[in-house]
Design an enzyme around this catalytic site. Structure first.
Site, mmCIF file in Angstrom:
data_model
loop_
_atom_site.group_PDB
_atom_site.id
_atom_site.type_symbol
_atom_site.label_atom_id
_atom_site.label_comp_id
_atom_site.label_asym_id
_atom_site.label_seq_id
_atom_site.Cartn_x
_atom_site.Cartn_y
_atom_site.Cartn_z
ATOM 1 N N GLU A 42 0.824 -1.214 0.000
ATOM 2 C CA GLU A 42 0.000 0.000 0.000
ATOM 3 C C GLU A 42 0.858 1.264 0.000
ATOM 4 O O GLU A 42 0.627 2.172 -0.787
ATOM 5 C CB GLU A 42 -0.934 0.005 1.217
ATOM 6 C CG GLU A 42 -1.723 1.293 1.325
ATOM 7 C CD GLU A 42 -2.836 1.283 2.350
ATOM 8 O OE1 GLU A 42 -2.885 0.373 3.192
ATOM 9 O OE2 GLU A 42 -3.671 2.202 2.287
ATOM 10 N N ASP A 76 -0.619 -4.968 3.136
ATOM 11 C CA ASP A 76 -1.174 -3.776 3.777
ATOM 12 C C ASP A 76 -0.556 -3.760 5.179
ATOM 13 O O ASP A 76 -0.923 -4.567 6.038
ATOM 14 C CB ASP A 76 -2.698 -3.861 3.849
ATOM 15 C CG ASP A 76 -3.314 -2.537 4.262
ATOM 16 O OD1 ASP A 76 -2.588 -1.712 4.851
ATOM 17 O OD2 ASP A 76 -4.511 -2.335 4.002
ATOM 18 N N ILE A 111 -0.655 -1.646 7.723
ATOM 19 C CA ILE A 111 -1.653 -1.379 8.770
ATOM 20 C C ILE A 111 -2.996 -1.255 8.073
ATOM 21 O O ILE A 111 -3.283 -0.243 7.427
ATOM 22 C CB ILE A 111 -1.359 -0.072 9.554
ATOM 23 C CG1 ILE A 111 0.004 -0.134 10.244
ATOM 24 C CG2 ILE A 111 -2.470 0.183 10.572
ATOM 25 C CD1 ILE A 111 0.315 1.065 11.141
ATOM 26 N N ASP A 112 -3.804 -2.275 8.160
ATOM 27 C CA ASP A 112 -5.156 -2.153 7.627
ATOM 28 C C ASP A 112 -6.027 -1.694 8.789
ATOM 29 O O ASP A 112 -6.181 -2.402 9.786
ATOM 30 C CB ASP A 112 -5.665 -3.477 7.043
ATOM 31 C CG ASP A 112 -6.954 -3.248 6.268
ATOM 32 O OD1 ASP A 112 -7.004 -2.278 5.487
ATOM 33 O OD2 ASP A 112 -7.910 -4.005 6.467
ATOM 34 N N THR A 156 -5.826 2.053 9.369
ATOM 35 C CA THR A 156 -4.956 3.148 9.823
ATOM 36 C C THR A 156 -5.740 4.170 10.653
ATOM 37 O O THR A 156 -5.250 4.677 11.660
ATOM 38 C CB THR A 156 -4.289 3.837 8.606
ATOM 39 O OG1 THR A 156 -3.537 2.848 7.900
ATOM 40 C CG2 THR A 156 -3.364 4.954 9.032
ATOM 41 N N ASP A 158 -6.082 -4.575 0.538
ATOM 42 C CA ASP A 158 -7.073 -4.716 1.610
ATOM 43 C C ASP A 158 -7.670 -6.122 1.620
ATOM 44 O O ASP A 158 -8.146 -6.589 2.656
ATOM 45 C CB ASP A 158 -8.243 -3.735 1.410
ATOM 46 C CG ASP A 158 -7.817 -2.276 1.489
ATOM 47 O OD1 ASP A 158 -7.040 -1.943 2.389
ATOM 48 O OD2 ASP A 158 -8.270 -1.481 0.642
HETATM 49 O O1 IPD Z 1 -6.167 2.543 4.542
HETATM 50 P P1 IPD Z 1 -6.227 1.253 5.310
HETATM 51 O O2 IPD Z 1 -6.539 1.468 6.756
HETATM 52 O O3 IPD Z 1 -5.106 0.365 5.030
HETATM 53 O O4 IPD Z 1 -7.470 0.407 4.668
HETATM 54 C C1 IPD Z 1 -8.810 0.846 4.770
HETATM 55 C C2 IPD Z 1 -9.582 0.009 5.749
HETATM 56 O O5 IPD Z 1 -9.569 -1.331 5.373
HETATM 57 C C3 IPD Z 1 -11.002 0.494 5.820
HETATM 58 O O6 IPD Z 1 -11.773 -0.313 6.654
HETATM 59 C C4 IPD Z 1 -11.665 0.463 4.475
HETATM 60 O O7 IPD Z 1 -12.911 1.075 4.578
HETATM 61 C C5 IPD Z 1 -10.847 1.208 3.447
HETATM 62 O O8 IPD Z 1 -11.447 1.013 2.190
HETATM 63 C C6 IPD Z 1 -9.428 0.698 3.438
HETATM 64 O O9 IPD Z 1 -8.684 1.432 2.505
HETATM 65 MG MG MG Z 2 -6.073 -1.311 3.988
#
Ligand code: IPD
Ligand code: MG
Length: 315
Positions: free
Chosen positions: A70, A90, A92-93, A95, A220
């Site tokens: 990412e 990813d 930190i999913d 963030t 994701d």
């Molecule tokens: O930016 P990130 O925290 O890695 O990833 C996000 C998270 O998974 C969030 O729940 C989702 O709604 C977003 O579409 C993602 O982009």
């Molecule tokens: Mg994510």
């Protein structure tokens, strides 16, 4: 026969655990936040540090492997999935959760070869839950096998979803129109953990019947997609066919607006009602790129059913 990718998977589990430690430590300190695609699309130095750490460690062990990460993509690297062994990361999913210390934060590592996900690792590090799946060998949480919900009545279901990071009024309107229709089916409830990867693991665990989201990236869902399918779930598009959400834009099945002005969100929502006999759902809509004319943007829609079926029902 020895499993060709077992050592890579073991490495992914170990590095995800180490990344989780780094994230937990970082939570004790100030988190310096910057933004990416919008004022609510957040990133921290920890996201970047963890991604570098994972990539560095994999490179040392598997020098020929490739990466889609990412933060590397945010920094300008291409997001091309070739047939080569590729780690889809990813760091930190969730963030936004991390920034606010909301307790669902995951490290997500998918591994694809020949455009097929071979293993997925999602470490929900504040809960200390290690979700793993190896293609054809099942899905697990901390070593315990996972099985999706056997609920077949959509009216008895909980649906997970997220609101995404676009505040474009048209996108927000689509989200709410979709949500309204789902709530009014009616379903028992709607939830969201704040991380796509954990939402998918919740589908795999049977805690929610389905997860859908408008606007999602390959990092994701790469790991979560295998965890869902290995737990008995299915990734489907609105035509009822298997979808491969880790292959961005490869199976477009709808447009943002068709000639009659209806959009894929409402089309997809209608599908929920139609498939309620067999239950539910994940929709993936690739993000609308900034500046792209959405009337021409091709979207992909995927649906997860909790039960694996050879012949998907016709919608
Ligand atoms: O930016 P990130 O925290 O890695 O990833 C996000 C998270 O998974 C969030 O729940 C989702 O709604 C977003 O579409 C993602 O982009
Ligand atoms: Mg994510």
């Amino acid at each position: 026969m020895a499993d060709l990718w077992q050592s890579a998977m073991d490495h992914a589990v170990a590095i995800a655990r180490k990344a989780g430690e780094t994230i937990r430590e970082a939570l004790l300190n100030d988190r310096k936040v910057t933004t990416k695609s919008s004022s609510v699309d957040l990133v921290t130095q920890t996201d970047q540090k963890v991604e570098k750490m994972i990539i560095q460690s994999v490179k040392e062990r598997f020098p020929a492997h490739r990466f889609i990460g990412e933060e590397s993509v945010a920094a300008g690297e291409a997001s091309n999935l070739t047939t080569a062994p590729t780690w889809i990361i990813d760091p930190i999913d969730g963030t936004t959760n991390f920034v606010h210390a909301f307790p669902f934060v995951a490290v997500s590592i998918g591994f694809a070869v020949n455009s097929q996900v071979e293993f997925g690792v999602v470490y929900s590090c504040l809960e200390d839950k290690m979700y793993t799946a190896r293609r054809g060998k099942g899905a697990f949480c901390n070593g315990e096998p996972l099985q999706v919900s056997d609920q077949t009545d959509v009216k008895q279901s909980i649906i997970a979803t997220e609101f995404g990071s676009s505040r474009d009024p048209e996108v927000v309107e689509n989200i709410f129109s979709s949500l309204r229709k789902i709530l009014c089916i009616p379903v028992h409830g709607v939830r969201g953990a704040g991380t796509a990867a954990v939402n998918m693991c919740l589908v795999a665990s049977g805690s929610v019947e389905a997860y859908y989201e408008i606007g999602i990236h390959v990092w994701d869902v790469a790991a979560g997609s295998l965890i869902v399918t290995e737990a008995g779930g299915v990734l489907m598009d609105v035509e009822g066919k298997n979808a491969k959400p880790w292959l961005p834009n490869t199976r477009p099945v709808g447009r943002n607006r068709d000639a009659t002005g209806s959009n894929p969100v409402s089309q997809a929502t209608k599908q929920i009602v139609k498939i309620s006999k067999t239950t539910l759902i994940v929709f993936f809509f690739p993000r609308i790129a900034k500046g792209v004319d959405t009337t021409e943007t091709v979207h992909e829609i995927s649906v997860t059913l909790p039960r694996k079926t050879e012949n998907h029902p016709e919608f």
